[in-house]
Design a protein around this motif. Sequence first.
Motif, mmCIF file in Angstrom:
data_model
loop_
_atom_site.group_PDB
_atom_site.id
_atom_site.type_symbol
_atom_site.label_atom_id
_atom_site.label_comp_id
_atom_site.label_asym_id
_atom_site.label_seq_id
_atom_site.Cartn_x
_atom_site.Cartn_y
_atom_site.Cartn_z
ATOM 1 N N MET A 289 0.802 -1.205 0.000
ATOM 2 C CA MET A 289 0.000 0.000 0.000
ATOM 3 C C MET A 289 0.847 1.271 0.000
ATOM 4 N N GLU A 290 2.147 1.105 0.014
ATOM 5 C CA GLU A 290 3.017 2.264 0.048
ATOM 6 C C GLU A 290 2.780 3.173 -1.151
ATOM 7 N N ASP A 291 2.940 4.464 -0.923
ATOM 8 C CA ASP A 291 2.869 5.496 -1.957
ATOM 9 C C ASP A 291 1.454 5.794 -2.443
ATOM 10 N N LEU A 292 0.444 5.135 -1.893
ATOM 11 C CA LEU A 292 -0.916 5.507 -2.243
ATOM 12 C C LEU A 292 -1.259 6.806 -1.530
ATOM 13 N N LYS A 293 -1.947 7.696 -2.236
ATOM 14 C CA LYS A 293 -2.196 9.042 -1.707
ATOM 15 C C LYS A 293 -3.625 9.172 -1.192
ATOM 16 N N ILE A 294 -3.750 9.700 0.024
ATOM 17 C CA ILE A 294 -5.052 9.869 0.655
ATOM 18 C C ILE A 294 -5.282 11.346 0.967
ATOM 19 N N LEU A 295 -6.455 11.840 0.623
ATOM 20 C CA LEU A 295 -6.829 13.223 0.914
ATOM 21 C C LEU A 295 -7.658 13.247 2.197
ATOM 22 N N VAL A 296 -7.151 13.940 3.219
ATOM 23 C CA VAL A 296 -7.851 14.063 4.499
ATOM 24 C C VAL A 296 -8.432 15.476 4.589
ATOM 25 N N VAL A 297 -9.756 15.566 4.712
ATOM 26 C CA VAL A 297 -10.440 16.861 4.707
ATOM 27 C C VAL A 297 -11.161 17.080 6.038
ATOM 28 N N ASP A 298 -10.688 18.051 6.809
ATOM 29 C CA ASP A 298 -11.292 18.362 8.106
ATOM 30 C C ASP A 298 -10.856 19.764 8.504
ATOM 31 N N GLU B 48 -10.563 20.853 11.462
ATOM 32 C CA GLU B 48 -9.808 20.808 12.716
ATOM 33 C C GLU B 48 -8.403 20.279 12.442
ATOM 34 N N SER B 49 -7.405 21.130 12.656
ATOM 35 C CA SER B 49 -6.022 20.739 12.364
ATOM 36 C C SER B 49 -5.572 19.564 13.224
ATOM 37 N N ARG B 50 -6.042 19.513 14.467
ATOM 38 C CA ARG B 50 -5.635 18.409 15.339
ATOM 39 C C ARG B 50 -6.176 17.073 14.836
ATOM 40 N N MET B 51 -7.397 17.095 14.311
ATOM 41 C CA MET B 51 -7.972 15.869 13.761
ATOM 42 C C MET B 51 -7.202 15.426 12.524
ATOM 43 N N ARG B 52 -6.856 16.379 11.666
ATOM 44 C CA ARG B 52 -6.086 16.029 10.464
ATOM 45 C C ARG B 52 -4.742 15.419 10.845
ATOM 46 N N VAL C 250 -0.206 11.428 2.716
ATOM 47 C CA VAL C 250 -1.410 12.141 3.114
ATOM 48 C C VAL C 250 -1.368 13.588 2.634
ATOM 49 N N VAL C 251 -2.443 14.004 1.962
ATOM 50 C CA VAL C 251 -2.623 15.385 1.536
ATOM 51 C C VAL C 251 -3.768 15.959 2.367
ATOM 52 N N GLU C 252 -3.614 17.184 2.859
ATOM 53 C CA GLU C 252 -4.614 17.763 3.748
ATOM 54 C C GLU C 252 -5.378 18.927 3.104
ATOM 55 N N ALA C 253 -6.652 19.050 3.525
ATOM 56 C CA ALA C 253 -7.479 20.198 3.131
ATOM 57 C C ALA C 253 -8.279 20.612 4.359
ATOM 58 N N GLU C 254 -8.431 21.942 4.560
ATOM 59 C CA GLU C 254 -9.099 22.433 5.766
ATOM 60 C C GLU C 254 -10.538 22.869 5.531
ATOM 61 N N ASP C 255 -10.990 22.856 4.282
ATOM 62 C CA ASP C 255 -12.388 23.169 4.006
ATOM 63 C C ASP C 255 -12.809 22.490 2.703
ATOM 64 N N GLY C 256 -14.108 22.515 2.442
ATOM 65 C CA GLY C 256 -14.629 21.807 1.283
ATOM 66 C C GLY C 256 -14.122 22.307 -0.054
ATOM 67 N N GLN C 257 -14.005 23.620 -0.209
ATOM 68 C CA GLN C 257 -13.538 24.171 -1.476
ATOM 69 C C GLN C 257 -12.093 23.792 -1.749
ATOM 70 N N ALA D 33 -6.124 8.295 -4.097
ATOM 71 C CA ALA D 33 -6.655 6.932 -4.086
ATOM 72 C C ALA D 33 -7.874 6.785 -3.186
ATOM 73 N N LEU D 34 -8.018 7.710 -2.215
ATOM 74 C CA LEU D 34 -9.122 7.625 -1.258
ATOM 75 C C LEU D 34 -9.279 8.980 -0.578
ATOM 76 N N ILE D 35 -10.520 9.322 -0.185
ATOM 77 C CA ILE D 35 -10.779 10.588 0.494
ATOM 78 C C ILE D 35 -11.440 10.332 1.843
ATOM 79 N N ILE D 36 -10.892 10.947 2.889
ATOM 80 C CA ILE D 36 -11.520 10.936 4.208
ATOM 81 C C ILE D 36 -12.116 12.324 4.391
#
Length: 224
Positions: A1-10, A12-16, A30-37, A50-53
Amino acid sequence: MEDLKILVVDDESRMRKLVKDFLNKDGYIVVEAEDGQQALDIFYQDKDIALIILDVMMPKRDGWEVCREIRENSKVPIIMLTAKAEERDELLGFELGVDEYISKPFSPKILAARVSAILRRTNQTSNNDVLEIDGIIINKVAHSVSVDGKEIDLSYKEFELLTYFFENKGVALSREKILNNVWNYDYFGDARTIDTHVKKLRGKLGAKGDKIKTIWGMGYKFGE
């Protein structure tokens, strides 16, 4: 599963950070986003997600809006995070094509396990990549399904459910067994989730939907 990219959207910085730390341990990028846009901007720019949280309650555009727009363009697996645990919210998520639904607070280990399970199935290959029963064709590699030559659009979970039915043709399957094998042992939701998915799957299969038989008081069986 190495190198698969996941977008974490939240928002709250602590949750991310918490989610990112656990996923990094499993070798994911892991790629992070702090809002929907921002999430949508990143998704359209980066074709390797590869997947979005995805959190529900966020500024600018909430998780439902983001999920709805992404589903118009992609079948990328989506895990929704929410502080709400009401059934109508969960059903809305599945109607929009959400693959997993996790209520806060949650165990990061459980989240990481679900991520791994989804990606393992999404990226798996086998010697039996194409399955066919009575004009219904499942292509595991392409993650596609066609009925009498016409491709139909299934969510990730609908695809997994149909595949499980195919692989257990003629076998009476309890709701609990379906949950354990399609949703995994760590799913704590209501077994009625299966009924919702079966109803939608039958509709998308058209006349072939009758192949999914209801066994009253138990579950389902796929066959003639």
